[in-house]
Structure formats: C-alpha cells, structure tokens
Design a protein around this motif. Structure first.
Motif, PDB file in Angstrom:
ATOM      1  N   UNK A  21       3.745   6.675 -11.949  1.00 34.41           N
ATOM      2  CA  UNK A  21       2.933   5.577 -11.416  1.00 34.41           C
ATOM      3  C   UNK A  21       3.463   5.140 -10.054  1.00 34.41           C
ATOM      4  N   UNK A  22       4.769   5.128  -9.893  1.00 33.23           N
ATOM      5  CA  UNK A  22       5.355   4.801  -8.589  1.00 33.23           C
ATOM      6  C   UNK A  22       5.006   5.826  -7.533  1.00 33.23           C
ATOM      7  N   UNK A  23       5.036   7.108  -7.908  1.00 39.88           N
ATOM      8  CA  UNK A  23       4.660   8.158  -6.964  1.00 39.88           C
ATOM      9  C   UNK A  23       3.182   8.074  -6.590  1.00 39.88           C
ATOM     10  N   UNK A  24       2.361   7.636  -7.529  1.00 37.41           N
ATOM     11  CA  UNK A  24       0.943   7.422  -7.204  1.00 37.41           C
ATOM     12  C   UNK A  24       0.813   6.322  -6.159  1.00 37.41           C
ATOM     13  N   UNK A  27       1.792   7.738  -2.815  1.00 39.94           N
ATOM     14  CA  UNK A  27       0.722   8.571  -2.261  1.00 39.94           C
ATOM     15  C   UNK A  27      -0.416   7.721  -1.704  1.00 39.94           C
ATOM     16  N   UNK A  28      -0.800   6.685  -2.432  1.00 31.88           N
ATOM     17  CA  UNK A  28      -1.888   5.807  -1.975  1.00 31.88           C
ATOM     18  C   UNK A  28      -1.486   5.102  -0.683  1.00 31.88           C
ATOM     19  N   UNK A  29      -0.273   4.562  -0.649  1.00 28.61           N
ATOM     20  CA  UNK A  29       0.186   3.846   0.546  1.00 28.61           C
ATOM     21  C   UNK A  29       0.372   4.797   1.729  1.00 28.61           C
ATOM     22  N   UNK A  49       8.945   4.354  -2.725  1.00 27.54           N
ATOM     23  CA  UNK A  49       9.789   5.562  -2.742  1.00 27.54           C
ATOM     24  C   UNK A  49      11.199   5.223  -3.215  1.00 27.54           C
ATOM     25  N   UNK A  50      11.756   4.127  -2.711  1.00 30.01           N
ATOM     26  CA  UNK A  50      13.104   3.715  -3.118  1.00 30.01           C
ATOM     27  C   UNK A  50      13.121   3.316  -4.593  1.00 30.01           C
ATOM     28  N   UNK A  85      11.921  -3.353  -3.502  1.00 30.48           N
ATOM     29  CA  UNK A  85      11.009  -4.502  -3.554  1.00 30.48           C
ATOM     30  C   UNK A  85      11.050  -5.323  -2.266  1.00 30.48           C
ATOM     31  N   UNK A  86      12.169  -5.334  -1.565  1.00 31.45           N
ATOM     32  CA  UNK A  86      12.219  -6.009  -0.267  1.00 31.45           C
ATOM     33  C   UNK A  86      11.260  -5.342   0.723  1.00 31.45           C
ATOM     34  N   UNK A  87      11.183  -4.006   0.675  1.00 31.65           N
ATOM     35  CA  UNK A  87      10.221  -3.295   1.505  1.00 31.65           C
ATOM     36  C   UNK A  87       8.781  -3.663   1.097  1.00 31.65           C
TER      37      UNK A  87
END
Length: 96
Positions: A21-24, A27-29, A49-50, A85-87
């Motif tokens: 889900x994070x990789x999705x 990809x979207x961003x 990514x982090x 999360x800071x990013x």
C-alpha cells in the motif's frame, strides 16, 4: 529455518500489505509529480518511500536477528517512520 508460527505469518502478511500500500502511494505521488512537477508530490513520494523502507527493513531485520534487540529494531523503525511522516507533513503544508 524453522516453520513460521501463526503470529509470525500474520506479521509477515501485514508487513507485506503495508509495504504494497505504501508503494502504491509512492507510485501515485511520483506519477503526480511527473505530470505536475509540484514539489509537494515529490515530498509525498519521498515520505512514503522512507516509510516503506522502514517497514521492509524492520521486517527483514526482525527475522534475520531472530527477533532479538526488539527495542533497537522498534526505535530505528519509529525514527525512520517519523522522518517519512515529516516529508508527508511537508507535502501537505507546502507552499504553492
């Protein structure tokens, strides 16, 4: 290698689900960044990514260290996740 317990299998399942889900989101961003060249989308992509890297590294480390040094593993995970999360926060509050 011994067979995984039910709890370990559940841990692996949720680690994979979190990573996918994070990789999705990455990809979207990233796609949004390529289309708009907005800095916020780049920051969002970097943040997720982090976060994904932290999740994958924690899972791999946990199994390779046989779940020893759990405090160190969790501390590193939380530190990296916080940076991610800071990013994400920076992408949300970023200026136009």
């Amino acid at each position: 290698m011994a067979a995984l317990t039910t709890l370990e299998l559940i841990y692996v399942f949720f680690s994979i689900a979190l990573s996918l889900s994070g990789l999705a989101m990455v990809a979207i961003a990233a796609n949004a960044y390529l289309q708009t060249e907005r800095r916020e989308m780049l920051l969002l992509s970097l943040g997720f990514s982090v976060i994904v890297a932290a999740a994958i590294a924690t899972t791999v480390s946990a199994f390779s260290l046989n779940f020893q040094n759990a405090i160190v593993l969790l501390t590193v995970n939380y530190a990296l996740t916080t940076i991610g999360y800071l990013f994400v926060i920076a992408s949300v509050v970023g200026q136009n």
